[in-house]
Design a protein around this motif. Structure first.
Motif, PDB file in Angstrom:
ATOM      1  N   ALA A 144       0.832  -1.214   0.000  1.00  0.00           N
ATOM      2  CA  ALA A 144       0.000   0.000   0.000  1.00  0.00           C
ATOM      3  C   ALA A 144       0.859   1.253   0.000  1.00  0.00           C
ATOM      4  N   ALA A 145       1.922   1.245   0.827  1.00  0.00           N
ATOM      5  CA  ALA A 145       2.823   2.402   0.891  1.00  0.00           C
ATOM      6  C   ALA A 145       3.527   2.617  -0.448  1.00  0.00           C
ATOM      7  N   LEU A 146       3.958   1.523  -1.082  1.00  0.00           N
ATOM      8  CA  LEU A 146       4.647   1.626  -2.374  1.00  0.00           C
ATOM      9  C   LEU A 146       3.703   2.134  -3.468  1.00  0.00           C
ATOM     10  N   LEU A 147       2.441   1.720  -3.433  1.00  0.00           N
ATOM     11  CA  LEU A 147       1.464   2.199  -4.414  1.00  0.00           C
ATOM     12  C   LEU A 147       1.216   3.701  -4.255  1.00  0.00           C
ATOM     13  N   PRO A 157      -1.774   6.243 -11.965  1.00  0.00           N
ATOM     14  CA  PRO A 157      -2.791   7.266 -11.701  1.00  0.00           C
ATOM     15  C   PRO A 157      -3.085   7.342 -10.200  1.00  0.00           C
ATOM     16  N   SER A 158      -3.189   8.560  -9.680  1.00  0.00           N
ATOM     17  CA  SER A 158      -3.419   8.726  -8.251  1.00  0.00           C
ATOM     18  C   SER A 158      -4.518   9.747  -8.006  1.00  0.00           C
ATOM     19  N   ASN A 159      -5.507   9.367  -7.180  1.00  0.00           N
ATOM     20  CA  ASN A 159      -6.523  10.337  -6.790  1.00  0.00           C
ATOM     21  C   ASN A 159      -6.678  10.280  -5.283  1.00  0.00           C
ATOM     22  N   GLY A 160      -7.644  10.931  -4.765  1.00  0.00           N
ATOM     23  CA  GLY A 160      -7.836  10.927  -3.321  1.00  0.00           C
ATOM     24  C   GLY A 160      -8.507  12.194  -2.867  1.00  0.00           C
ATOM     25  N   SER A 190      -5.340  -0.592  14.104  1.00  0.00           N
ATOM     26  CA  SER A 190      -6.175  -0.327  12.930  1.00  0.00           C
ATOM     27  C   SER A 190      -5.809   0.969  12.209  1.00  0.00           C
ATOM     28  N   TYR A 191      -4.959   1.797  12.811  1.00  0.00           N
ATOM     29  CA  TYR A 191      -4.664   3.109  12.225  1.00  0.00           C
ATOM     30  C   TYR A 191      -4.102   3.004  10.812  1.00  0.00           C
ATOM     31  N   ALA A 192      -2.986   2.273  10.688  1.00  0.00           N
ATOM     32  CA  ALA A 192      -2.325   2.181   9.381  1.00  0.00           C
ATOM     33  C   ALA A 192      -3.213   1.484   8.356  1.00  0.00           C
ATOM     34  N   LEU A 193      -3.915   0.438   8.796  1.00  0.00           N
ATOM     35  CA  LEU A 193      -4.804  -0.290   7.888  1.00  0.00           C
ATOM     36  C   LEU A 193      -5.925   0.609   7.374  1.00  0.00           C
ATOM     37  N   THR A 194      -6.474   1.431   8.263  1.00  0.00           N
ATOM     38  CA  THR A 194      -7.544   2.348   7.862  1.00  0.00           C
ATOM     39  C   THR A 194      -7.027   3.387   6.882  1.00  0.00           C
ATOM     40  N   MET A 195      -5.829   3.895   7.148  1.00  0.00           N
ATOM     41  CA  MET A 195      -5.217   4.869   6.232  1.00  0.00           C
ATOM     42  C   MET A 195      -5.077   4.276   4.832  1.00  0.00           C
ATOM     43  N   TYR A 199      -7.198   5.524   1.403  1.00  0.00           N
ATOM     44  CA  TYR A 199      -6.479   5.968   0.205  1.00  0.00           C
ATOM     45  C   TYR A 199      -6.846   5.098  -0.997  1.00  0.00           C
ATOM     46  N   ALA A 200      -6.884   3.777  -0.775  1.00  0.00           N
ATOM     47  CA  ALA A 200      -7.178   2.843  -1.874  1.00  0.00           C
ATOM     48  C   ALA A 200      -8.573   3.054  -2.455  1.00  0.00           C
ATOM     49  N   LEU A 201      -9.510   3.507  -1.619  1.00  0.00           N
ATOM     50  CA  LEU A 201     -10.881   3.718  -2.075  1.00  0.00           C
ATOM     51  C   LEU A 201     -11.088   5.109  -2.683  1.00  0.00           C
ATOM     52  N   GLY A 202      -9.988   5.852  -2.815  1.00  0.00           N
ATOM     53  CA  GLY A 202     -10.058   7.144  -3.494  1.00  0.00           C
ATOM     54  C   GLY A 202     -10.531   8.302  -2.638  1.00  0.00           C
ATOM     55  N   MET A 203     -10.477   8.133  -1.312  1.00  0.00           N
ATOM     56  CA  MET A 203     -10.912   9.216  -0.438  1.00  0.00           C
ATOM     57  C   MET A 203      -9.757  10.170  -0.126  1.00  0.00           C
ATOM     58  N   ASN A 204     -10.106  11.346   0.328  1.00  0.00           N
ATOM     59  CA  ASN A 204      -9.117  12.299   0.817  1.00  0.00           C
ATOM     60  C   ASN A 204      -8.373  11.650   1.989  1.00  0.00           C
ATOM     61  N   PRO A 205      -7.023  11.633   1.976  1.00  0.00           N
ATOM     62  CA  PRO A 205      -6.272  11.007   3.069  1.00  0.00           C
ATOM     63  C   PRO A 205      -6.682  11.501   4.455  1.00  0.00           C
ATOM     64  N   ALA A 206      -7.106  12.755   4.547  1.00  0.00           N
ATOM     65  CA  ALA A 206      -7.510  13.316   5.840  1.00  0.00           C
ATOM     66  C   ALA A 206      -8.731  12.609   6.412  1.00  0.00           C
ATOM     67  N   ALA A 207      -9.538  11.983   5.535  1.00  0.00           N
ATOM     68  CA  ALA A 207     -10.760  11.312   5.984  1.00  0.00           C
ATOM     69  C   ALA A 207     -10.458  10.134   6.901  1.00  0.00           C
TER      70      ALA A 207
END
Length: 295
Positions: A144-147, A157-160, A190-195, A199-207
């Motif tokens: 996930a970090a590498l992606l 392609p990157s969104n968020g 769960s913190y890192a997993l949630t982050m 991100y993977a679902l295209g949400m704003n990282p702050a969410a």
């Protein structure tokens, strides 16, 4: 709905506060005798929960620090780690939910799913070998970090930018947050997993922040009240964390809100890699201990 959610956070955590205040009032003389250093505690509490607000696990920090400093006997460590974070996490949840834009439906689904997972999931998760789970989780976090890193350098392609999830993405988030709630019970935060999921679902990282803290602020107080009831925790550490830890939270929240999305993405990368490396080191240490015992 937001008002209802915030009210529920206050009510749930108020039960813990009442229980905790009664306990420290009853045992005020014992608090003075606890080994934790009164001078160092304010600084430790402040920086522990400042980092926790950024997604660096306070459980991981406390486990290492309190054992090294001999502030808490091993028997009381789980209760201390849970009880000390109740009030700071409530402050995180209230601050993030009121300041970071996340669709209330998405927020509610994620929080409810993780809380249910924390109570129902362990009966299934405990049947799996913990080492195997940690191996797969550490590999997943690294990928996930590498992606995300590849997206930062425009290799993929990157969104968020999304603040709300719909359809299959919302269902996916619910299922994964349920699983993360279960994994929490065997020491996988769960913190890192949630982050990574946000991100993977295209949400704003702050969410990730209101989702993470919102889920924890419902599940942690109830379990912590049991530790308070039986006195299986450090009252002194919890008292200092409930005051100076909150100051660390409020300081960190200010910076998170002022960071742009690009900076938050870098923060997510750091947290994911930190968590993955920590798990790998734990596995290596476990193997060495087994080898030494065999000798």
């Amino acid at each position: 709905m937001t008002t209802v959610l915030l009210s529920l956070i206050v009510i749930v955590n108020l039960f813990f506060v009442i229980s905790f205040v009664k306990d420290i009032t009853k045992h005020k003389n014992e608090i003075k005798k606890e080994p934790a250093n009164t001078i160092a505690l304010p600084f430790v509490a402040f920086f522990t929960f400042l980092l926790s607000t950024f997604g660096i696990s306070d459980f991981a920090i406390g486990t290492v620090l309190y054992q090294k400093l001999k502030w808490v006997p091993l028997k009381k460590l789980p209760g201390t780690l849970n009880a000390q974070c109740v009030i700071p996490v409530a402050a995180m949840a209230l601050s993030y939910i009121t300041s970071i834009d996340v669709g209330i439906k998405t927020l509610a689904v994620c929080i409810i799913s993780q809380v249910i997972g924390a109570y129902v999931g362990p009966r299934f998760v405990v049947k799996l070998p913990e080492k195997t789970i940690k191996k797969f989780v550490s590999i997943g976090l690294t990928i996930a970090a590498l992606l995300i890193l590849a997206g930062k350098f425009n290799l993929i392609p990157s969104n968020g930018t999304a603040t709300e999830l719909y359809g299959i993405k919302l269902v996916t988030a619910g299922i994964l947050l349920f699983a993360y709630g279960a994994l929490n019970n065997i020491g996988i935060g769960s913190y890192a997993l949630t982050m990574a999921t946000v991100y993977a679902l295209g949400m704003n990282p702050a969410a990730a922040f209101p989702i993470m803290m919102g889920a924890c602020t419902f599940s942690v107080p109830i379990g912590s009240m049991q530790f308070v009831k039986f006195g299986e925790y450090s009252r002194k550490i919890t008292l200092f964390a409930s005051t100076f830890g909150v100051l660390g939270v409020l300081t960190a929240v200010y910076f998170v809100k002022s960071l742009n999305t690009g900076m938050l993405q870098w923060l997510v990368i750091v947290v994911l890699l930190y968590t993955a490396v920590s798990m790998v080191l734990e596995l290596i240490k476990s193997k060495q201990n087994i080898a030494n015992e065999a000798i």
